[in-house]
Design a protein around this motif. Structure first.
Motif, mmCIF file in Angstrom:
data_model
loop_
_atom_site.group_PDB
_atom_site.id
_atom_site.type_symbol
_atom_site.label_atom_id
_atom_site.label_comp_id
_atom_site.label_asym_id
_atom_site.label_seq_id
_atom_site.Cartn_x
_atom_site.Cartn_y
_atom_site.Cartn_z
ATOM 1 N N VAL A 1 0.846 -1.204 0.000
ATOM 2 C CA VAL A 1 0.000 0.000 0.000
ATOM 3 C C VAL A 1 0.878 1.250 0.000
ATOM 4 N N TRP A 2 1.898 1.254 0.856
ATOM 5 C CA TRP A 2 2.813 2.394 0.927
ATOM 6 C C TRP A 2 3.461 2.652 -0.429
ATOM 7 N N TYR A 3 3.969 1.597 -1.051
ATOM 8 C CA TYR A 3 4.659 1.743 -2.329
ATOM 9 C C TYR A 3 3.701 2.233 -3.425
ATOM 10 N N ALA A 4 2.505 1.678 -3.477
ATOM 11 C CA ALA A 4 1.527 2.088 -4.495
ATOM 12 C C ALA A 4 1.146 3.551 -4.321
ATOM 13 N N MET A 5 0.972 3.984 -3.078
ATOM 14 C CA MET A 5 0.634 5.391 -2.816
ATOM 15 C C MET A 5 1.778 6.293 -3.252
ATOM 16 N N ARG A 6 2.977 5.920 -2.894
ATOM 17 C CA ARG A 6 4.165 6.700 -3.245
ATOM 18 C C ARG A 6 4.269 6.869 -4.763
ATOM 19 N N GLU A 7 4.121 5.785 -5.495
ATOM 20 C CA GLU A 7 4.240 5.838 -6.952
ATOM 21 C C GLU A 7 3.081 6.606 -7.590
ATOM 22 N N THR A 8 1.883 6.483 -7.025
ATOM 23 C CA THR A 8 0.731 7.221 -7.548
ATOM 24 C C THR A 8 0.930 8.720 -7.376
ATOM 25 N N GLU B 1 6.360 11.543 6.115
ATOM 26 C CA GLU B 1 5.713 10.586 7.011
ATOM 27 C C GLU B 1 4.466 10.040 6.341
ATOM 28 N N TYR B 2 3.983 8.922 6.888
ATOM 29 C CA TYR B 2 2.745 8.346 6.370
ATOM 30 C C TYR B 2 2.040 7.592 7.475
ATOM 31 N N GLN B 3 0.753 7.382 7.263
ATOM 32 C CA GLN B 3 -0.067 6.624 8.210
ATOM 33 C C GLN B 3 -0.986 5.723 7.396
ATOM 34 N N ILE B 4 -1.011 4.444 7.755
ATOM 35 C CA ILE B 4 -1.881 3.485 7.081
ATOM 36 C C ILE B 4 -2.848 2.921 8.102
ATOM 37 N N THR B 5 -4.148 2.992 7.779
ATOM 38 C CA THR B 5 -5.185 2.490 8.673
ATOM 39 C C THR B 5 -5.998 1.421 7.959
ATOM 40 N N PRO B 6 -5.977 0.181 8.449
ATOM 41 C CA PRO B 6 -6.811 -0.866 7.843
ATOM 42 C C PRO B 6 -8.292 -0.575 8.093
ATOM 43 N N ILE B 7 -9.125 -0.778 7.062
ATOM 44 C CA ILE B 7 -10.571 -0.584 7.238
ATOM 45 C C ILE B 7 -11.352 -1.851 6.924
ATOM 46 N N GLY B 8 -10.643 -2.968 6.714
ATOM 47 C CA GLY B 8 -11.304 -4.256 6.491
ATOM 48 C C GLY B 8 -11.292 -4.675 5.035
ATOM 49 N N ASN B 9 -11.435 -5.969 4.815
ATOM 50 C CA ASN B 9 -11.489 -6.554 3.465
ATOM 51 C C ASN B 9 -10.297 -6.150 2.600
ATOM 52 N N MET C 1 -0.259 10.492 3.416
ATOM 53 C CA MET C 1 1.181 10.656 3.243
ATOM 54 C C MET C 1 1.526 12.136 3.155
ATOM 55 N N LYS C 2 2.522 12.546 3.937
ATOM 56 C CA LYS C 2 3.057 13.907 3.859
ATOM 57 C C LYS C 2 4.393 13.836 3.138
ATOM 58 N N PHE C 3 4.614 14.829 2.269
ATOM 59 C CA PHE C 3 5.826 14.806 1.456
ATOM 60 C C PHE C 3 6.176 16.207 0.983
ATOM 61 N N GLU D 1 0.240 17.136 1.479
ATOM 62 C CA GLU D 1 -0.382 15.981 2.119
ATOM 63 C C GLU D 1 -1.377 15.370 1.142
ATOM 64 N N ALA D 2 -1.359 14.059 1.051
ATOM 65 C CA ALA D 2 -2.296 13.346 0.186
ATOM 66 C C ALA D 2 -2.984 12.261 1.002
ATOM 67 N N LYS D 3 -4.254 12.045 0.700
ATOM 68 C CA LYS D 3 -5.048 11.019 1.377
ATOM 69 C C LYS D 3 -5.739 10.192 0.310
ATOM 70 N N ALA D 4 -5.789 8.874 0.519
ATOM 71 C CA ALA D 4 -6.430 7.994 -0.454
ATOM 72 C C ALA D 4 -6.889 6.716 0.221
ATOM 73 N N LYS D 5 -7.655 5.950 -0.531
ATOM 74 C CA LYS D 5 -8.007 4.596 -0.133
ATOM 75 C C LYS D 5 -7.217 3.647 -1.020
#
Length: 102
Positions: free
Chosen positions: A30-37, A52-60, A67-69, A82-86
């Motif tokens: 997830v971290w890598y995909a977000m970074r590349e996106t 920095e980054y924060q990953i929160t599981p939401i199920g399934n 991610m801050k950059f 700062e970017a936020k995504a699912k």
């Protein structure tokens, strides 16, 4: 009956271990995909510097990632973003969607 209980306890502990081992791999993907996106959206992808980054599981196998950059803006200055995504993880790929820049 006394022999069955320890076996069940070991089986339960092993299932917990397998869950714990699975999660870091998912989060790394997830971290890598977000970074590349994010980098693909920048005018100067080489200027990307993760803070920095924060990953929160939401199920399934879905996650919310923030991610801050630092990156160059249109004027050539470097600013904190700062970017936020699912994210949806699968064995084949990790998809980033609902990407928002703050």
């Amino acid at each position: 009956m006394k022999r069955v209980l320890p076996i069940l306890m070991i089986a339960g502990a092993m299932s917990l271990l397998s869950c714990e081992q699975k999660s870091p791999s998912h989060e790394t993907d997830v971290w890598y995909a977000m970074r590349e996106t994010i980098k693909s959206q920048l005018k100067n992808p080489d200027s990307f510097e993760e803070k920095e980054y924060q990953i929160t599981p939401i199920g399934n196998d879905e996650y919310i990632i923030i991610m801050k950059f630092n990156a160059d803006n249109s004027y050539g200055g470097t600013i904190l973003n700062e970017a936020k995504a699912k994210a949806k993880w699968s064995k084949e790929t990790t998809k980033i969607y609902n990407l928002e820049f703050q």
